[in-house]
Scaffold this motif. Sequence first.
Motif, PDB file in Angstrom:
ATOM      1  N   GLN A 249       0.847  -1.203   0.000  1.00 23.63           N
ATOM      2  CA  GLN A 249       0.000   0.000   0.000  1.00 23.63           C
ATOM      3  C   GLN A 249       0.879   1.248   0.000  1.00 23.63           C
ATOM      4  O   GLN A 249       0.661   2.177  -0.782  1.00 23.63           O
ATOM      5  CB  GLN A 249      -0.926   0.000   1.208  1.00 23.63           C
ATOM      6  CG  GLN A 249      -1.839   1.233   1.271  1.00 23.63           C
ATOM      7  CD  GLN A 249      -2.693   1.248   2.526  1.00 23.63           C
ATOM      8  OE1 GLN A 249      -2.349   0.620   3.526  1.00 23.63           O
ATOM      9  NE2 GLN A 249      -3.794   1.989   2.473  1.00 23.63           N
ATOM     10  N   ASN A 252       2.933   1.448  -3.275  1.00 22.49           N
ATOM     11  CA  ASN A 252       2.050   1.823  -4.374  1.00 22.49           C
ATOM     12  C   ASN A 252       1.690   3.300  -4.311  1.00 22.49           C
ATOM     13  O   ASN A 252       1.706   4.009  -5.320  1.00 22.49           O
ATOM     14  CB  ASN A 252       0.800   0.943  -4.325  1.00 22.49           C
ATOM     15  CG  ASN A 252      -0.159   1.209  -5.463  1.00 22.49           C
ATOM     16  OD1 ASN A 252      -1.265   1.673  -5.246  1.00 22.49           O
ATOM     17  ND2 ASN A 252       0.270   0.901  -6.675  1.00 22.49           N
ATOM     18  N   TRP A 253       1.359   3.755  -3.124  1.00 18.51           N
ATOM     19  CA  TRP A 253       0.964   5.163  -2.959  1.00 18.51           C
ATOM     20  C   TRP A 253       2.114   6.099  -3.302  1.00 18.51           C
ATOM     21  O   TRP A 253       1.919   7.142  -3.938  1.00 18.51           O
ATOM     22  CB  TRP A 253       0.501   5.396  -1.521  1.00 18.51           C
ATOM     23  CG  TRP A 253       0.035   6.812  -1.302  1.00 18.51           C
ATOM     24  CD1 TRP A 253      -1.184   7.347  -1.600  1.00 18.51           C
ATOM     25  CD2 TRP A 253       0.815   7.877  -0.749  1.00 18.51           C
ATOM     26  NE1 TRP A 253      -1.212   8.683  -1.268  1.00 18.51           N
ATOM     27  CE2 TRP A 253       0.008   9.036  -0.745  1.00 18.51           C
ATOM     28  CE3 TRP A 253       2.119   7.972  -0.255  1.00 18.51           C
ATOM     29  CZ2 TRP A 253       0.453  10.261  -0.273  1.00 18.51           C
ATOM     30  CZ3 TRP A 253       2.579   9.190   0.219  1.00 18.51           C
ATOM     31  CH2 TRP A 253       1.745  10.321   0.209  1.00 18.51           C
TER      32      TRP A 253
END
Length: 326
Positions: A249, A252-253
Amino acid sequence: MTGGMRAAVITGPGEAAIAEVAIPTPGAGELLVALEGCGVCASNIPLWEGRPWFSYPAPPGSPGHEGWGTVQGVGARVSGIREGDRVTLLSYHAYAEFEKVPAKAVVKLPDELSGVPFPGESMGCALNVFKRSDIRSGQRVAVIGTGFLGLIVTALAARKGAEVTALSRRRSALDLAVGHGAAHAVILDDHQRVLEEGATLSGGKGFDRVIEATGHQWPLDLAGELVRERGKVVLAGFHQDGPRSVNVQLWNWKGIDVINAHEREERRYLEGIRAAIEAVQGGAFRPAELVTHSFPLDELSRAYHTLIERPDGFIKGAVRMTRGGK
């Protein structure tokens, strides 16, 4: 040549012995190298400690793969190499007094490196990591783990004009990193404290490049948090003891690039070794300062114990084929 030679044999988990085996004869396109020494690599700790998928005894001289020495015999159809040339080599049985290798798997060492320990394979890995990292002048670079590979990458990045922050759990390794060009040194102790110091040193934006050079889970976690948005995390450590987890997460962010900097082609290894020789000739780093501990061939067990324990002042160990050591 005829006769026997000594070779170290890992006879079982945590156990080694010396075997007397025949000196190999080089065939067409091959060389016989009288080995001076061989680096002891952390990637082989699982074989030393024991895992269910290994069988023992290991082949004589295995898994030594960071050897250097002098050409003792030249097979037919070999050109450009002659007896007496000092070389570093790609092989897998270099915990021995002699090793037979294809001529294409050696790199000649220049005369100015005479007497200098030169575990070329590991140096080539470091130069390949640096190349894959795409480090540029003016970047902020974090190197997590200032062992042998991390120190070389630190030195190269600093010479490139990057501002390097070295991170290690050992103060002696950080001192060496500063001596090799690191602008900042951060002790790896508390996760939150490290992140706060990293934020300060990176101007609150994170690092352009984070080189993870330990092969362990926590530094991998740190790498993802220390890197800036659209930065690069470079996996230089050898993650060999089972699966790893990452915060996908977060990665990816941030939109980061993740680079596995390990090579698996012989030509890439050889390119890295040649680049390492040029770097040493140019004064980028000094191998004699990084190979901090040497052990006689019959003390391979002590060499692995020292590698695992990493006492103060330890960077890299090597097995030497002459008797003695420290």
